[in-house]
Design a protein around this motif. Structure first.
Motif, mmCIF file in Angstrom:
data_model
loop_
_atom_site.group_PDB
_atom_site.id
_atom_site.type_symbol
_atom_site.label_atom_id
_atom_site.label_comp_id
_atom_site.label_asym_id
_atom_site.label_seq_id
_atom_site.Cartn_x
_atom_site.Cartn_y
_atom_site.Cartn_z
ATOM 1 N N GLY A 1 -96.129 -15.448 -23.739
ATOM 2 C CA GLY A 1 -95.260 -16.612 -23.858
ATOM 3 C C GLY A 1 -93.810 -16.271 -23.585
ATOM 4 O O GLY A 1 -93.088 -17.038 -22.939
ATOM 5 N N ARG A 2 -93.392 -15.105 -24.053
ATOM 6 C CA ARG A 2 -92.006 -14.691 -23.808
ATOM 7 C C ARG A 2 -91.772 -14.406 -22.326
ATOM 8 O O ARG A 2 -90.708 -14.737 -21.786
ATOM 9 C CB ARG A 2 -91.665 -13.464 -24.644
ATOM 10 C CG ARG A 2 -90.243 -12.961 -24.398
ATOM 11 C CD ARG A 2 -89.822 -11.940 -25.418
ATOM 12 N NE ARG A 2 -88.540 -11.347 -25.099
ATOM 13 C CZ ARG A 2 -87.360 -11.929 -25.280
ATOM 14 N NH1 ARG A 2 -87.311 -13.153 -25.770
ATOM 15 N NH2 ARG A 2 -86.242 -11.306 -24.971
ATOM 16 N N LEU B 1 -93.018 -20.859 -29.782
ATOM 17 C CA LEU B 1 -94.045 -21.360 -28.868
ATOM 18 C C LEU B 1 -94.223 -22.861 -29.069
ATOM 19 O O LEU B 1 -94.272 -23.341 -30.204
ATOM 20 C CB LEU B 1 -95.379 -20.659 -29.118
ATOM 21 C CG LEU B 1 -95.531 -19.212 -28.640
ATOM 22 C CD1 LEU B 1 -96.892 -18.672 -29.057
ATOM 23 C CD2 LEU B 1 -95.370 -19.113 -27.130
ATOM 24 N N GLY C 1 -98.865 -24.256 -26.638
ATOM 25 C CA GLY C 1 -98.974 -22.817 -26.459
ATOM 26 C C GLY C 1 -99.554 -22.136 -27.681
ATOM 27 O O GLY C 1 -100.362 -21.202 -27.570
ATOM 28 N N ILE D 1 -88.404 -18.205 -25.810
ATOM 29 C CA ILE D 1 -89.386 -17.667 -26.757
ATOM 30 C C ILE D 1 -88.876 -16.342 -27.302
ATOM 31 O O ILE D 1 -88.912 -15.318 -26.626
ATOM 32 C CB ILE D 1 -90.769 -17.469 -26.092
ATOM 33 C CG1 ILE D 1 -91.220 -18.754 -25.402
ATOM 34 C CG2 ILE D 1 -91.782 -17.006 -27.130
ATOM 35 C CD1 ILE D 1 -91.364 -19.939 -26.331
#
Length: 484
Positions: free
Chosen positions: A251-252, A265, A269, A259
């Motif tokens: 996600g980052r 998130l 997500g 994020i």
């Protein structure tokens, strides 16, 4: 180990960065891994506490901080801050004394313990930093990853692995998670995992993931928004946590500016992350009573531990050197940093543990759980911190005395010199955020929440007294619940 070149410690060096970068230029051939690490330290220019902010005065920009380390110090108002992560969060009495000596030799002699149980040395300079790193390497006290992720991911009780009330071996599980997590590329620097084995509760500490012993041999994993997964067995827990951390890292990578923690998130997500884990939903574990944070503690093997606190998480080096010597003479074989911003001395018999506590009390350290200073979280503030807008540490001492009855009854107070909340990212019953010499007040929240008003210290002290509005409000409503 080869001696450092003279120009690394020469205070007449014309520019701090030149002194630091001289490591790579003058390192002798074949000098080994320590010189490689020193070169890395030299090439990592110190970051200001507001680094990365395009608008230095922006409160949102200040929140986008990063984490200093031994090799990458942070610029502060009193020099560089060097954060030390001892391997396994453990030191010997001799190592603690050596850290105190190095703090005097290469810094300003002020040592802190953070809320994530890290040691911090203040007042280090460009000229003294290379020699400090080499000395810490010689003591085997540098344990840092090569990437930009968290240098210390997992937080446990200082008694983990020794606490007779633990339902799982939290120390062993924490080691396993920490080792495997080093292979997860792209984790945010501030990512954190709490492993709570059922001994001293860590319910009040913030984390991305909470790994909690729900009952004997069964573990629940907590995510943001009070989502819990499990149960899993201790043998499967590390793999489950690593899978979730891979999801956070992904996600980052997709949105690096947005994020920074698992809570960032988006709902879709987070739902995808939960589905990918393959873990069922679970009920939240029962919240544990607040733990004792200082005093005498019985251990599993018939031995005892003495846990002390540093007032507001900081002490002069001489005091720590003295308590290290006292602990060593009394037979302590291991010292751990405590998330209550103190030290746990393990491996003592009862009489000698009591002797360590008595000596610590005489030195002005915290030895009783009812000490009001334990319920106050405060950063250094101005002038030590270049971002501090108030003298948070000094003001915290005034507030601890003024609000002692409230603090003794369980009130939590956070005094932050700016919006960054370095000392305590979680909620407190009362959070004070420094702003141009005064404080923004947040009840039952964090520095990120909307303040109700802005007052100076004397006004706050007055309104905390019995019969005043702040006193009444604080005894009728408290911040509670784990923050994930």
């Amino acid at each position: 180990m080869s001696p450092l070149p003279k120009n690394l410690t020469d205070s007449s060096s014309p520019h701090p960065e030149e002194a630091c970068r001289a490591v790579s230029k003058d390192a002798p051939a074949g000098s080994g891994a320590s010189w490689s690490i020193l070169r890395d330290a030299a090439d990592a220019a110190p970051q200001d506490e507001g680094s990365g902010a395009s608008e230095p005065d922006s409160r949102e920009a200040l929140r986008r901080g990063w984490c200093p380390s031994t090799l990458r110090p942070m610029e502060t108002g009193d020099g560089w801050l060097v954060r030390l992560h001892p391997p396994g969060n453990a030191l010997t009495p001799g190592q603690l004394r050596r850290v105190a000596e190095l703090a005097e030799m290469h810094g300003n002699g002020l040592i802190e313990i953070s809320a994530r149980a890290n040691l911090q040395l203040r007042g280090v300079s460009a000229q003294t930093h290379p020699a400090l790193v080499e000395a810490l390497l010689a003591e085997h006290l540098v344990d840092e990853t090569e990437h930009d992720g968290p240098q210390k991911l997992v937080l446990t009780s200082p008694l983990a692995g020794h606490d007779p009330s633990e339902l799982i071996d939290a120390a062993a599980l924490a080691r396993e998670i920490g080792q495997h997590a080093r292979m997860v590329a792209g984790l945010p620097a501030k990512a954190g995992v709490i492993v709570d084995g059922g001994g001293l509760s860590l319910d009040d500490f913030a984390a991305d993931l909470r790994v909690v012993a729900a009952e004997e041999g069964k573990i629940a994993i907590g995510l943001p928004d009070d989502t819990w997964l499990g149960p899993v067995t201790p043998s499967d827990a590390a793999d489950a946590v690593i899978g979730l951390l891979h999801g956070l890292a992904a996600g980052r990578r997709a949105e690096p500016s947005a994020i920074r923690r698992l809570r960032d998130l988006p709902p879709a997500g987070l739902a995808k992350l939960i589905e990918a884990s393959g873990l069922p939903m679970a009920s939240a574990p029962q919240r544990c009573p607040a733990p004792a944070r200082a005093g005498l503690f019985a251990l599993r093997d018939g031995r005892f531990a003495a846990i002390i606190g540093l007032p507001f998480g900081r002490s002069d080096a001489g005091t720590l050197a003295e308590i290290a010597d006292i602990a060593g003479r009394n037979g302590s074989n291991e010292i751990r940093c405590s998330p209550w911003r103190g030290l746990a001395f393990l491996g003592l018999d009862q009489k000698r543990a009591e002797a360590v506590l008595a000596a610590a009390d005489a030195l002005g350290l915290i030895t009783q759980d009812m000490d009001p200073r334990l319920s106050v979280q405060a950063c250094a503030g101005a002038p030590a911190c270049s971002r501090g807008e108030t003298p948070a540490s000094g003001d915290a001492a005034v507030l601890a005395e003024a609000a002692a009855p409230l603090l003794a009854s369980g009130l939590t107070l956070h005094v932050s010199g700016c919006v960054k909340s370095c000392a305590h990212p979680a909620a407190a019953d009362l959070t004070l955020v420094g702003h141009d010499g005064r404080y923004d007040l947040v009840f039952n929240g964090t520095t990120r929440d909307t303040p109700t008003q802005r007052l100076d210290l004397s006004q706050i002290v007055q309104r905390l007294q019995p019969g005043q509005d702040f006193h009444t409000r604080l005894i009728t409503g408290r911040a509670s619940g784990p923050k994930v």
